[in-house]
Design an enzyme around this catalytic site. Structure first.
Site, PDB file in Angstrom:
ATOM      1  N   ASN A 185      15.623 -30.808 -68.537  1.00 51.86           N
ATOM      2  CA  ASN A 185      14.617 -29.762 -68.321  1.00 51.86           C
ATOM      3  C   ASN A 185      13.253 -30.185 -68.862  1.00 51.86           C
ATOM      4  O   ASN A 185      12.225 -30.017 -68.199  1.00 51.86           O
ATOM      5  CB  ASN A 185      15.048 -28.472 -69.024  1.00 51.86           C
ATOM      6  CG  ASN A 185      15.794 -27.544 -68.079  1.00 51.86           C
ATOM      7  OD1 ASN A 185      15.535 -27.542 -66.876  1.00 51.86           O
ATOM      8  ND2 ASN A 185      16.712 -26.780 -68.619  1.00 51.86           N
ATOM      9  N   GLU A 220      24.099 -23.722 -69.012  1.00 51.55           N
ATOM     10  CA  GLU A 220      24.514 -24.951 -68.342  1.00 51.55           C
ATOM     11  C   GLU A 220      26.011 -25.175 -68.520  1.00 51.55           C
ATOM     12  O   GLU A 220      26.498 -26.288 -68.485  1.00 51.55           O
ATOM     13  CB  GLU A 220      23.713 -26.149 -68.872  1.00 51.55           C
ATOM     14  CG  GLU A 220      23.973 -26.521 -70.324  1.00 51.55           C
ATOM     15  CD  GLU A 220      22.989 -25.892 -71.310  1.00 51.55           C
ATOM     16  OE1 GLU A 220      22.478 -24.783 -71.024  1.00 51.55           O
ATOM     17  OE2 GLU A 220      22.748 -26.498 -72.371  1.00 51.55           O
TER      18      GLU A 220
END
Lengths: 314, 103
Positions: A185, A220
């Site tokens: 990210n 996640e």
């Protein structure tokens, strides 16, 4: 079970008379429903909890556990709470009808019943149930990936553990966590992170079997329920899940990125003590942490308190 | 008593189970008599209740009606003679039922 696969509509009849079972089977045949029957309240309750039918036709005057009590318990149990119940009553008095409806039944049919009326009432109850299921399914889907969400996984896990306990059928829980997701990210942006999550969802769905339940468990983290699967088969499936996750490539601005995930596996046959959803998830999580510790992109399984890396051990 | 036929015996979906149900009725009549003789009123009432619920469904409206009277009499704790007459009427009705011929 995948969201788009339709199942046959199933009706459970709980009545203490076999001639009523046969009659209902014959009268509901034109509706194309799958009808099963139990003769007493206790068996009916157990059957409802393990099979989770779409509709229950429930006699009031049952031996030992009566219909009202069965209804009350069905409404108490998370897995059976939303199943519509139509009372079958031999009595025409208002009191028992009102009591049934107040306990959460959607309707009642008076025995001896008119076949046309029975079918119409069954259809009406199933119509409402289908709409309710659609709404509920929406609330159980993950918006980003289209997978089931955590609420659904938790619910199915509880239901599947009941089935597992009743039929002695093994159940395996697989937990997966994307490796270094924060770095992905930070390096490539959150939009890219979303694409990764969608890609992993696709990889997991594609390499899972039809009977497996694939969910996004949190940020996640993913969870997969392997129904009717012992540890030996689960090893192959989870290794396939890991390999297919690793094999997918993602295109960032200037480079091709490979993403991996770490996996933890726990099977009902190898978890000791009471088989609660919490105990199963905790065991799979412990195995997952062992995979992270071992350098990520691998699978560990929980075996009677021991954490074993696969395929090495087998 | 005139023979009693099911109004559903011409329905191909129903014929087989109507035959099965009708064939069991003489046995039910015997059970009713046994329960009455043994003074097992609870079982008698249960059986009457079941016959009331199933009879009409199999196309034997008379069975439902007569069984309902017996159940009602038992529920109300009617006199022994009333219960006996009512049970006898139900047995007679059950024995008057005709098992439909196979297709």
């Amino acid at each position: 079970m995948n969201p788009e696969v339709p199942n046959p509509t199933r009706v459970l009849v709980i009545d203490d008379t076999v001639s009523i079972h046969k009659l209902i089977v014959a009268r509901l045949r034109p509706e194309g429903l799958e009808v099963t029957a139990e003769l007493d309240g206790q068996s009916g309750l157990e059957r409802a909890i393990t099979d989770v039918p779409d509709l229950i036709l429930l006699d009031i005057g049952l031996p030992r556990v009566d219909g009202f009590e069965v209804c009350r318990q069905l409404k108490e149990h998370a897995a059976t709470r939303n199943i519509p119940i139509i009372f079958l009553t031999g009595d025409t008095d208002t009191e028992s009808k009102v009591r049934g409806l107040d306990l959460g039944a959607v309707d009642y049919v008076t025995k001896p019943f008119d076949e046309v009326e029975l079918r119409a009432r069954v259809r009406a109850a199933l119509r409402t149930k289908r709409l309710q299921d659609m709404l509920e399914q929406q609330s159980f889907l993950d918006g980003l990936t289209g997978l089931w969400n955590r609420a659904y996984l938790d619910r199915r896990l509880e239901a599947e553990l009941n089935v597992s306990e009743r039929y002695g059928r093994p159940l395996t829980v697989v937990m997966a966590d994307v490796d270094n997701f924060k770095r992905i990210n930070d390096t490539h942006g959150h939009l890219f992170g979303d694409i990764v999550l969608q890609g992993i969802a696709e990889s997991l769905s594609a390499s899972a079997r039809r009977s497996d339940i694939v969910a996004r468990y949190g940020g996640e983290e993913f969870g997969v329920l392997l129904t009717g699967t012992n540890l030996k088969s689960a090893i192959y499936v989870s290794e396939r899940l890991r390999a297919s996750t690793e094999s997918r490539l993602y295109e960032a601005r200037n480079e091709v990125v490979r993403v991996t995930a770490s996996f933890g596996v726990a099977c009902t046959e190898d978890v000791e003590g009471e088989l609660s959803p919490e105990a199963m998830l905790q065991a799979a999580d412990l195995a997952l942490y062992a995979s992270k510790e071992a350098g990520r992109n691998c699978v560990h399984l929980f075996r009677r308190g021991e954490l074993v890396r696969i395929p090495g051990a087998f | 008593m005139d023979p009693i036929r099911s109004i559903y015996e011409d329905d191909p979906d129903m014929l087989e189970i109507v035959r099965e149900f009708a064939a069991e009725l003489p046995g039910r009549a015997e059970s009713l008599e046994n329960h009455l003789r043994d003074g097992d009123l609870e079982e008698l009432q249960r059986l009457a209740h079941q016959l009331k619920g199933a009879g009409g469904g199999y196309g034997f409206t008379a069975v439902t009606e007569v069984a309902a009277s017996l159940e009602q009499a038992l529920k109300e704790g009617a006199d022994e003679s009333v219960v006996k007459d009512s049970a006898a009427a139900l047995c007679e009705t059950l024995r008057a039922v005709v098992v439909p011929a196979e297709d």
